[in-house]
Write an enzyme that holds these catalytic residues in place. Structure first.
Site, PDB file in Angstrom:
ATOM      1  N   PHE A   1       0.872  -1.181   0.000  1.00 16.39           N
ATOM      2  CA  PHE A   1       0.000   0.000   0.000  1.00 16.39           C
ATOM      3  C   PHE A   1       0.903   1.222   0.000  1.00 16.39           C
ATOM      4  O   PHE A   1       1.684   1.414   0.933  1.00 16.39           O
ATOM      5  CB  PHE A   1      -0.874  -0.041   1.259  1.00 16.39           C
ATOM      6  CG  PHE A   1      -1.996   0.968   1.270  1.00 16.39           C
ATOM      7  CD1 PHE A   1      -3.307   0.554   1.130  1.00 16.39           C
ATOM      8  CD2 PHE A   1      -1.737   2.325   1.424  1.00 16.39           C
ATOM      9  CE1 PHE A   1      -4.356   1.481   1.148  1.00 16.39           C
ATOM     10  CE2 PHE A   1      -2.770   3.254   1.434  1.00 16.39           C
ATOM     11  CZ  PHE A   1      -4.087   2.831   1.307  1.00 16.39           C
TER      12      PHE A   1
ATOM     13  N   GLU B   1      -1.213  -7.699   4.760  1.00 20.72           N
ATOM     14  CA  GLU B   1       0.052  -8.408   4.955  1.00 20.72           C
ATOM     15  C   GLU B   1       1.061  -7.507   5.663  1.00 20.72           C
ATOM     16  O   GLU B   1       1.366  -6.417   5.171  1.00 20.72           O
ATOM     17  CB  GLU B   1       0.586  -8.809   3.575  1.00 20.72           C
ATOM     18  CG  GLU B   1       1.804  -9.692   3.621  1.00 20.72           C
ATOM     19  CD  GLU B   1       2.237 -10.103   2.217  1.00 20.72           C
ATOM     20  OE1 GLU B   1       1.390 -10.155   1.305  1.00 20.72           O
ATOM     21  OE2 GLU B   1       3.431 -10.366   2.058  1.00 20.72           O
TER      22      GLU B   1
HETATM   23  N1  ACO Z   1      -4.167  17.780   6.464  1.00 11.98           N
HETATM   24  C1  ACO Z   1      -3.251  17.426   7.387  1.00 11.98           C
HETATM   25  N2  ACO Z   1      -3.069  16.150   7.816  1.00 11.98           N
HETATM   26  C2  ACO Z   1      -3.868  15.229   7.291  1.00 11.98           C
HETATM   27  C3  ACO Z   1      -4.864  15.522   6.342  1.00 11.98           C
HETATM   28  C4  ACO Z   1      -5.000  16.867   5.922  1.00 11.98           C
HETATM   29  N3  ACO Z   1      -5.897  17.235   5.035  1.00 11.98           N
HETATM   30  N4  ACO Z   1      -5.474  14.385   6.011  1.00 11.98           N
HETATM   31  C5  ACO Z   1      -4.886  13.402   6.729  1.00 11.98           C
HETATM   32  N5  ACO Z   1      -3.944  13.911   7.513  1.00 11.98           N
HETATM   33  C6  ACO Z   1      -3.080  13.204   8.440  1.00 11.98           C
HETATM   34  C7  ACO Z   1      -3.760  12.049   9.074  1.00 11.98           C
HETATM   35  O1  ACO Z   1      -4.512  12.428  10.215  1.00 11.98           O
HETATM   36  C8  ACO Z   1      -2.577  11.200   9.440  1.00 11.98           C
HETATM   37  O2  ACO Z   1      -1.965  11.720  10.607  1.00 11.98           O
HETATM   38  P1  ACO Z   1      -1.189  10.804  11.654  1.00 11.98           P
HETATM   39  O3  ACO Z   1      -0.040  10.206  10.906  1.00 11.98           O
HETATM   40  O4  ACO Z   1      -0.796  11.744  12.715  1.00 11.98           O
HETATM   41  O5  ACO Z   1      -2.174   9.740  12.094  1.00 11.98           O
HETATM   42  C9  ACO Z   1      -1.632  11.396   8.308  1.00 11.98           C
HETATM   43  O6  ACO Z   1      -2.023  12.599   7.686  1.00 11.98           O
HETATM   44  C10 ACO Z   1      -1.650  10.261   7.297  1.00 11.98           C
HETATM   45  O7  ACO Z   1      -2.979   9.960   6.868  1.00 11.98           O
HETATM   46  P2  ACO Z   1      -3.301   9.973   5.329  1.00 11.98           P
HETATM   47  O8  ACO Z   1      -2.952  11.295   4.719  1.00 11.98           O
HETATM   48  O9  ACO Z   1      -4.671   9.478   5.096  1.00 11.98           O
HETATM   49  O10 ACO Z   1      -2.303   8.848   4.801  1.00 11.98           O
HETATM   50  P3  ACO Z   1      -1.204   8.987   3.657  1.00 11.98           P
HETATM   51  O11 ACO Z   1      -1.822   9.431   2.405  1.00 11.98           O
HETATM   52  O12 ACO Z   1      -0.027   9.747   4.129  1.00 11.98           O
HETATM   53  O13 ACO Z   1      -0.805   7.447   3.522  1.00 11.98           O
HETATM   54  C11 ACO Z   1       0.781   5.727   4.094  1.00 11.98           C
HETATM   55  C12 ACO Z   1      -0.245   6.743   4.623  1.00 11.98           C
HETATM   56  C13 ACO Z   1       0.100   4.760   3.158  1.00 11.98           C
HETATM   57  C14 ACO Z   1       1.386   4.965   5.242  1.00 11.98           C
HETATM   58  C15 ACO Z   1       1.867   6.545   3.325  1.00 11.98           C
HETATM   59  O14 ACO Z   1       2.511   7.388   4.221  1.00 11.98           O
HETATM   60  C16 ACO Z   1       2.879   5.692   2.601  1.00 11.98           C
HETATM   61  O15 ACO Z   1       2.650   5.253   1.482  1.00 11.98           O
HETATM   62  N6  ACO Z   1       4.058   5.455   3.253  1.00 11.98           N
HETATM   63  C17 ACO Z   1       5.158   4.743   2.649  1.00 11.98           C
HETATM   64  C18 ACO Z   1       4.835   3.290   2.372  1.00 11.98           C
HETATM   65  C19 ACO Z   1       4.214   2.593   3.553  1.00 11.98           C
HETATM   66  O16 ACO Z   1       4.687   2.693   4.671  1.00 11.98           O
HETATM   67  N7  ACO Z   1       3.140   1.831   3.249  1.00 11.98           N
HETATM   68  C20 ACO Z   1       2.461   0.980   4.220  1.00 11.98           C
HETATM   69  C21 ACO Z   1       3.270  -0.261   4.417  1.00 11.98           C
HETATM   70  S1  ACO Z   1       2.333  -1.593   5.119  1.00 11.98           S
HETATM   71  C22 ACO Z   1       1.607  -2.292   3.774  1.00 11.98           C
HETATM   72  O17 ACO Z   1       1.913  -1.993   2.643  1.00 11.98           O
HETATM   73  C23 ACO Z   1       0.522  -3.314   3.991  1.00 11.98           C
END
Ligand code: ACO
Length: 327
Positions: A225, A260
């Site tokens: 993801f 996973e």
């Molecule tokens: N303004 C400010 N902050 C926001 C907003 C907004 N409009 N919308 C969401 N956020 C915050 C959320 O509250 C969250 O905060 P937190 O980290 O304090 O809980 C944070 O932003 C992240 O939420 P999202 O924006 O919905 O998630 P994002 O789009 O950043 O995706 C992910 C998260 C998938 C983990 C991403 O960072 C990523 O791809 N990372 C690298 C790869 C990775 O680690 N993938 C998961 C591995 S596990 C697996 O693949 C099964």
């Protein structure tokens, strides 16, 4: 030669800091460093044999056409000196789909692709649309065995899984049990992220299998993801997860959603979204003041099956709900 030049550390570079990944769009380039490089450069994440080594790996933010340019001030002429470019090219697309060193050729090539009919997947694959800050985004579910164009795009982006997800490896693109969910900006056609998911056949028993009207049931497992770094923290991860979850919830042949090896940030995103979903379903309200009446095994199993949540995840969510209600 200066004596300090004989020290191995002078010729050793951390591959995590040497590799500069960029996404290039109309408003310029966004550069970031990877979290992991061991699948490409080895366990120690160190590269030997170069001074001032920088490995540029750039992608056009629409077509993801890759560009590689390895730069250094000196290179040791020994057997131990690693062929950095080869190691990187080994995990990038084959068939000349990578431009090396010639930046003008790379720009010409992705511009030609963009203006030559580059398009989003067909509408029939779209499963969700949403808006963030006035921009429209869409999620598409595709199977790589059915689309040459998406196979090509996947070959270009899959290196991001190695660079940002621990223990990730390339999926078998010819195995039709893999689905890829794509997230695109509908206007700019930029790819914002992608998810690989494997459909595991849930074989119940022989008597069910032998029935005439037998339909196969699957467990949908999210494997990789990823939201590309420039678009993280804006809510796209949550929207993409919600789109996949609700797609599987409505699919009669899917009985459960699993993940996973989730990492901490994915666990966080999943918990937040699953709790929000259960709240909307009225599940929170089903816990009365005397919740012991409800938290019985049969009742929990019935709810877990209904919401298609994995047993362990569902138990964690129930614990969190009970905790939030002060039980
Ligand atoms: N303004 C400010 N902050 C926001 C907003 C907004 N409009 N919308 C969401 N956020 C915050 C959320 O509250 C969250 O905060 P937190 O980290 O304090 O809980 C944070 O932003 C992240 O939420 P999202 O924006 O919905 O998630 P994002 O789009 O950043 O995706 C992910 C998260 C998938 C983990 C991403 O960072 C990523 O791809 N990372 C690298 C790869 C990775 O680690 N993938 C998961 C591995 S596990 C697996 O693949 C099964």
């Amino acid at each position: 030669m200066d004596l300090s030049n004989f020290k191995p550390e002078v010729w050793t570079t951390s591959s995590n800091s040497a590799l500069k990944v960029s996404l290039v769009g109309k408003d310029g380039a966004v550069q970031f460093t990877p979290t992991f490089t061991y699948p490409i450069f080895g366990e120690s994440e160190q590269i030997f044999g170069y001074k001032d080594l920088t490995i540029h790996l750039a992608f056009d933010s629409v077509t993801f056409k890759p560009f590689v340019n390895v730069k250094y001030s000196s290179k040791l002429d020994t057997d131990e000196t690693e062929d950095v470019e080869k190691k990187l090219l080994d995990v990038l697309p084959k068939d000349d789909d990578v431009i090396v060193k010639d930046e003008v050729k790379w720009v010409d090539s992705f511009e030609a692709e963009q203006s030559g009919g580059y398009s989003l997947p067909p509408d029939k694959y779209e499963i969700e649309e949403y808006e963030i800050d006035g921009e429209n985004y869409a999620v598409f579910k595709t199977n790589l065995t059915k689309s040459k164009d998406l196979k090509k795009l996947h070959r270009r982006v899959q290196i991001f899984s190695l660079l940002f997800i621990e223990a990730a490896s390339y999926i078998d693109e010819d195995d039709s049990n893999w689905d890829v969910f794509w997230l695109f900006n509908k206007t700019t056609k930029q790819c914002i992220g992608y998810v690989t998911a494997y459909m595991y056949w849930n074989y119940a028993n022989a008597s069910q299998f032998d029935r005439d009207n037998y339909t196969k049931h699957f467990r949908g497992k999210i494997s990789q993801f990823l939201i590309f770094p420039p678009y993280q923290g804006k809510g796209h991860g949550s929207k993409l997860y919600q789109a996949i979850f609700s797609h599987w919830l409505n699919a009669t042949n899917v009985i459960e959603l699993t993940v996973e090896d989730p990492n901490e940030s994915f666990d966080d995103l999943r918990d937040r979204n699953d709790l929000e979903f259960l709240k909307k379903q009225g599940f929170f309200a089903e816990f009365s003041d005397d919740s012991n009446d409800f938290v019985e095994d049969n009742w929990l199993v019935e709810k877990q099956l209904k919401y298609k949540l994995e047993k362990r995840q569902f138990s964690r969510l129930v614990e969190m709900i009970l905790f939030s209600k002060g039980f």
